[in-house]
Design an enzyme around this catalytic site. Sequence first.
Site, PDB file in Angstrom:
ATOM      1  N   GLY A   1      -8.799 -44.722  73.040  1.00  0.00           N
ATOM      2  CA  GLY A   1      -8.979 -46.122  72.685  1.00  0.00           C
ATOM      3  C   GLY A   1     -10.153 -46.301  71.735  1.00  0.00           C
ATOM      4  N   CYS A   2     -10.242 -47.489  71.170  1.00  0.00           N
ATOM      5  CA  CYS A   2     -11.277 -47.755  70.168  1.00  0.00           C
ATOM      6  C   CYS A   2     -12.667 -47.805  70.815  1.00  0.00           C
ATOM      7  CB  CYS A   2     -10.956 -49.027  69.405  1.00  0.00           C
ATOM      8  SG  CYS A   2     -10.409 -50.407  70.443  1.00  0.00           S
ATOM      9  N   TYR A   3     -12.854 -48.656  71.820  1.00  0.00           N
ATOM     10  CA  TYR A   3     -14.160 -48.671  72.502  1.00  0.00           C
ATOM     11  C   TYR A   3     -14.475 -47.284  73.092  1.00  0.00           C
ATOM     12  CZ  TYR A   3     -14.250 -53.885  72.650  1.00  0.00           C
ATOM     13  OH  TYR A   3     -14.278 -55.219  72.351  1.00  0.00           O
ATOM     14  N   PRO A   4     -13.495 -46.639  73.756  1.00  0.00           N
ATOM     15  CA  PRO A   4     -13.812 -45.317  74.323  1.00  0.00           C
ATOM     16  C   PRO A   4     -14.289 -44.301  73.284  1.00  0.00           C
ATOM     17  CG  PRO A   4     -11.850 -46.183  75.369  1.00  0.00           C
ATOM     18  CD  PRO A   4     -12.186 -47.131  74.239  1.00  0.00           C
ATOM     19  N   THR A   5     -13.776 -44.383  72.061  1.00  0.00           N
ATOM     20  CA  THR A   5     -14.237 -43.440  71.031  1.00  0.00           C
ATOM     21  C   THR A   5     -15.714 -43.674  70.712  1.00  0.00           C
ATOM     22  OG1 THR A   5     -12.029 -43.265  70.066  1.00  0.00           O
ATOM     23  CG2 THR A   5     -13.878 -42.703  68.632  1.00  0.00           C
TER      24      THR A   5
END
EC number: 1.2.1.38
Length: 343
Positions: free
Chosen positions: A148-152
């Site tokens: 995911g974007c936040y997880p990256t």
Amino acid sequence: MIKVGIVGGTGYTGVELLRILAKHPQVSLQVITSRSEAGMPVADMYPNLRGHVDLAFSNPDVASLTQCDLVFFATPNGVAMQQVPELLDAGVKVVDLAADFRLQDPAQWQQWYGMEHACEAVLAEAVYGLPEMNREAIAKARLVANPGCYPTAVQLGFLPLLEAGLVDNRYLVADCKSGVSGAGRGAKVASLLCETSESFRAYGVPGHRHLPEIRQGLAKMSGRPVGLTFVPHLVPMIRGIHATLYARLKDPTDQLQSLFEQRYANEPFVDVLPAGSHPETRSVRGANVCRIAVHRPQNDDTVVVLSVIDNLVKGAAGQAVQNMNIMCGFAENLGLDSVALMP
Ligand SMILES: NC(=O)C1=CN([C@@H]2O[C@H](COP(=O)(O)OP(=O)(O)OC[C@H]3O[C@@H](n4cnc5c(N)ncnc54)[C@H](OP(=O)(O)O)[C@@H]3O)[C@@H](O)[C@H]2O)C=CC1
Ligand SMILES: CC(=O)N[C@@H](CCC(=O)OP(=O)(O)O)C(=O)O
């Protein structure tokens, strides 16, 4: 040259995949699906692709997807897991940009995504596609779960600290901001200009679906479970994620800058900024890069990491192409060298 298909070509991550893949020297685009726009030339919907992509959208159809060497799913959560087993059986590699294969525990998937997992056996072989953590496994994978974007942004910011065991991993804080394209192209009142512009708010504080994904990754880095508070915010801009990360140092040290520089010295898509820097989201707009700065304010025992990405590029389509490059044995940066757009 490989044949590539995209399921969900009209969405924001789909069109970003097209922008990148249209210029990729080892990719021939074969199939771009949309149920709502089947038959429409892709460039009629996205004029930036005029002269670069001459295909029309087609209805998703397993028979045409099995003609591809690799298929990207840029679809809502829960779509890919219905079709991936058949594609894998046909020898097609898959990169899923949604969350279907990110959580290793199917019970967690059900808890956070509200549906049963359709193919638990396949889930067990999926590789989490954060190359800075899992490059060797990605190279051997048939199925990659694109993060995911936040997880990256959050995982890349915490990675050097957790691997080195420098922080108390019970009290990690990720204070994150995202542009509105993170919510996708689907019409929603909350994404309207009048609802987002000239305002700023947090959301998902009691529990966002990226929390278990980030916790899973951070636990792997530190070798044991972590305590994490994750608060996302919506910012009135189109692209970009800014993560401000806080952790308590076990033993305050001056070596943080060199720790980050050394950990990422050979990473083509992570840029550790000089000490004292404050990365801006516009410095990564359109580029497959995560820019990171590490601070220890007032030489105290709190470390603050600033991590920025473009949610549609290193947070989605760019990272997906990076994973494809690794899976197919291409140079990892092939097709991914575009410079961020400023101002
Ligand atoms: N936006 C972002 O910043 C990020 C998004 N992601 C994830 O990537 C995925 C795509 O996101 P995004 O591009 O924003 O989403 P959009 O809502 O913008 O696009 C979704 C696409 O999927 C297609 N689609 C929808 N339902 C189905 C279905 N049942 N079968 C086949 N195709 C379908 C839609 O076209 P049609 O309905 O015409 O078929 C559309 O092309 C999501 O899972 C999202 O969570 C990941 C990281 C960042
Ligand atoms: C601003 C915004 O709404 N962002 C989305 C996250 C982005 C996304 O698409 O989530 P995945 O990476 O898991 O697919 C959200 O908070 O739900």
